[in-house]
Design a protein around this motif. Structure first.
Motif, PDB file in Angstrom:
ATOM      1  N   GLY A 116       0.802  -1.216   0.000  1.00  0.00           N
ATOM      2  CA  GLY A 116       0.000   0.000   0.000  1.00  0.00           C
ATOM      3  C   GLY A 116       0.835   1.266   0.000  1.00  0.00           C
ATOM      4  N   VAL A 117       2.136   1.148   0.193  1.00  0.00           N
ATOM      5  CA  VAL A 117       3.006   2.335   0.205  1.00  0.00           C
ATOM      6  C   VAL A 117       3.033   2.965  -1.182  1.00  0.00           C
ATOM      7  N   GLY A 118       3.471   2.231  -2.178  1.00  0.00           N
ATOM      8  CA  GLY A 118       3.493   2.739  -3.550  1.00  0.00           C
ATOM      9  C   GLY A 118       4.243   4.052  -3.685  1.00  0.00           C
ATOM     10  N   ASN A 119       4.035   4.717  -4.822  1.00  0.00           N
ATOM     11  CA  ASN A 119       4.732   5.980  -5.095  1.00  0.00           C
ATOM     12  C   ASN A 119       4.252   7.122  -4.217  1.00  0.00           C
ATOM     13  N   ASP A 120       2.939   7.199  -3.966  1.00  0.00           N
ATOM     14  CA  ASP A 120       2.419   8.291  -3.134  1.00  0.00           C
ATOM     15  C   ASP A 120       2.950   8.195  -1.711  1.00  0.00           C
ATOM     16  N   GLY A 121       2.922   7.005  -1.167  1.00  0.00           N
ATOM     17  CA  GLY A 121       3.444   6.807   0.184  1.00  0.00           C
ATOM     18  C   GLY A 121       4.932   7.050   0.246  1.00  0.00           C
ATOM     19  N   ALA A 122       5.664   6.594  -0.779  1.00  0.00           N
ATOM     20  CA  ALA A 122       7.105   6.810  -0.822  1.00  0.00           C
ATOM     21  C   ALA A 122       7.429   8.294  -0.838  1.00  0.00           C
ATOM     22  N   THR A 123       6.652   9.059  -1.579  1.00  0.00           N
ATOM     23  CA  THR A 123       6.870  10.505  -1.634  1.00  0.00           C
ATOM     24  C   THR A 123       6.628  11.144  -0.264  1.00  0.00           C
ATOM     25  N   ALA A 124       5.587  10.719   0.428  1.00  0.00           N
ATOM     26  CA  ALA A 124       5.295  11.245   1.773  1.00  0.00           C
ATOM     27  C   ALA A 124       6.382  10.849   2.760  1.00  0.00           C
ATOM     28  N   ILE A 125       6.824   9.600   2.696  1.00  0.00           N
ATOM     29  CA  ILE A 125       7.865   9.115   3.605  1.00  0.00           C
ATOM     30  C   ILE A 125       9.194   9.812   3.297  1.00  0.00           C
ATOM     31  N   ALA A 126       9.481  10.025   2.015  1.00  0.00           N
ATOM     32  CA  ALA A 126      10.708  10.719   1.622  1.00  0.00           C
ATOM     33  C   ALA A 126      10.746  12.130   2.190  1.00  0.00           C
ATOM     34  N   SER A 127       9.602  12.767   2.272  1.00  0.00           N
ATOM     35  CA  SER A 127       9.526  14.116   2.844  1.00  0.00           C
ATOM     36  C   SER A 127       9.936  14.107   4.318  1.00  0.00           C
ATOM     37  N   ALA A 128       9.486  13.107   5.060  1.00  0.00           N
ATOM     38  CA  ALA A 128       9.876  12.986   6.470  1.00  0.00           C
ATOM     39  C   ALA A 128      11.359  12.646   6.585  1.00  0.00           C
ATOM     40  N   PHE A 129      11.843  11.778   5.709  1.00  0.00           N
ATOM     41  CA  PHE A 129      13.256  11.394   5.717  1.00  0.00           C
ATOM     42  C   PHE A 129      14.133  12.606   5.410  1.00  0.00           C
ATOM     43  N   GLU A 130      13.706  13.409   4.454  1.00  0.00           N
ATOM     44  CA  GLU A 130      14.444  14.607   4.043  1.00  0.00           C
ATOM     45  C   GLU A 130      14.647  15.576   5.205  1.00  0.00           C
ATOM     46  N   LYS A 131      13.701  15.609   6.099  1.00  0.00           N
ATOM     47  CA  LYS A 131      13.779  16.509   7.258  1.00  0.00           C
ATOM     48  C   LYS A 131      14.555  15.900   8.415  1.00  0.00           C
ATOM     49  N   GLY A 132      15.072  14.681   8.212  1.00  0.00           N
ATOM     50  CA  GLY A 132      15.854  14.017   9.251  1.00  0.00           C
ATOM     51  C   GLY A 132      15.019  13.403  10.345  1.00  0.00           C
ATOM     52  N   LYS A 133      13.738  13.174  10.085  1.00  0.00           N
ATOM     53  CA  LYS A 133      12.839  12.650  11.110  1.00  0.00           C
ATOM     54  C   LYS A 133      12.887  11.132  11.233  1.00  0.00           C
ATOM     55  N   ILE A 134      13.434  10.455  10.230  1.00  0.00           N
ATOM     56  CA  ILE A 134      13.589   9.001  10.253  1.00  0.00           C
ATOM     57  C   ILE A 134      15.057   8.712   9.936  1.00  0.00           C
ATOM     58  N   LYS A 135      15.713   7.919  10.774  1.00  0.00           N
ATOM     59  CA  LYS A 135      17.139   7.663  10.561  1.00  0.00           C
ATOM     60  C   LYS A 135      17.425   6.344   9.866  1.00  0.00           C
ATOM     61  N   ASP A 136      16.597   5.349  10.089  1.00  0.00           N
ATOM     62  CA  ASP A 136      16.808   4.035   9.488  1.00  0.00           C
ATOM     63  C   ASP A 136      15.486   3.601   8.880  1.00  0.00           C
ATOM     64  N   LEU A 137      15.420   3.589   7.553  1.00  0.00           N
ATOM     65  CA  LEU A 137      14.170   3.377   6.845  1.00  0.00           C
ATOM     66  C   LEU A 137      14.260   2.156   5.945  1.00  0.00           C
ATOM     67  N   VAL A 138      13.300   1.245   6.094  1.00  0.00           N
ATOM     68  CA  VAL A 138      13.228   0.057   5.244  1.00  0.00           C
ATOM     69  C   VAL A 138      11.889   0.093   4.517  1.00  0.00           C
ATOM     70  N   VAL A 139      11.960   0.237   3.211  1.00  0.00           N
ATOM     71  CA  VAL A 139      10.780   0.269   2.353  1.00  0.00           C
ATOM     72  C   VAL A 139      10.972  -0.828   1.304  1.00  0.00           C
ATOM     73  N   ARG A 140      11.220  -2.019   1.792  1.00  0.00           N
ATOM     74  CA  ARG A 140      11.537  -3.176   0.949  1.00  0.00           C
ATOM     75  C   ARG A 140      10.245  -3.805   0.432  1.00  0.00           C
ATOM     76  N   SER A 141      10.197  -4.028  -0.885  1.00  0.00           N
ATOM     77  CA  SER A 141       9.049  -4.689  -1.528  1.00  0.00           C
ATOM     78  C   SER A 141       7.728  -4.000  -1.178  1.00  0.00           C
ATOM     79  N   CYS A 142       7.676  -2.705  -1.438  1.00  0.00           N
ATOM     80  CA  CYS A 142       6.490  -1.907  -1.103  1.00  0.00           C
ATOM     81  C   CYS A 142       5.834  -1.278  -2.335  1.00  0.00           C
ATOM     82  N   SER A 143       6.040  -1.883  -3.503  1.00  0.00           N
ATOM     83  CA  SER A 143       5.443  -1.387  -4.754  1.00  0.00           C
ATOM     84  C   SER A 143       5.866   0.036  -5.086  1.00  0.00           C
TER      85      SER A 143
END
Length: 105
Positions: free
Chosen positions: A24-51
């Motif tokens: 359910g992550v897909g491209n839209d979710g990846a874009t939202a998660i990338a925004s949080a990652f960009e701000k340094g809010k997530i340090k270790d991120l695994v988005v393996r096999s998430c479409s």
């Protein structure tokens, strides 16, 4: 599975986020998660096999560049970093995007 979008993702700060196998992550979710990652809010991120496809991977690429620039600027502005060595003050960030078929943009 509930899709992850910028409207459903609120991240304050966390060390680890593992969304492995959540299609359910897909491209839209990846874009939202990338925004949080960009701000340094997530340090270790695994988005393996998430479409995640090319657009989602591109969002992570942009996030990595922005985060690196933010860290570099922070290190340049921090006089203490010069005194004890900047490598001791720079946090480590990790992303695992394995198992996603990116294709082309």
């Amino acid at each position: 599975e509930t899709p992850v979008t910028k409207n459903t993702l609120i991240v304050k700060e966390m060390e680890n986020l593992d969304l492995s196998g959540n299609h359910g992550v897909g491209n839209d979710g990846a874009t939202a998660i990338a925004s949080a990652f960009e701000k340094g809010k997530i340090k270790d991120l695994v988005v393996r096999s998430c479409s995640v496809q090319a657009d989602g991977a591109a969002a992570f690429g942009k996030a990595i560049i922005s985060l690196a620039e933010m860290i570099r600027k922070s290190s340049d502005d921090n006089e203490e970093a010069e005194d004890i060595g900047a490598e001791y003050l720079v946090p480590t960030y990790n992303i695992d995007l394995s198992g996603n078929l990116f294709g082309t943009v």
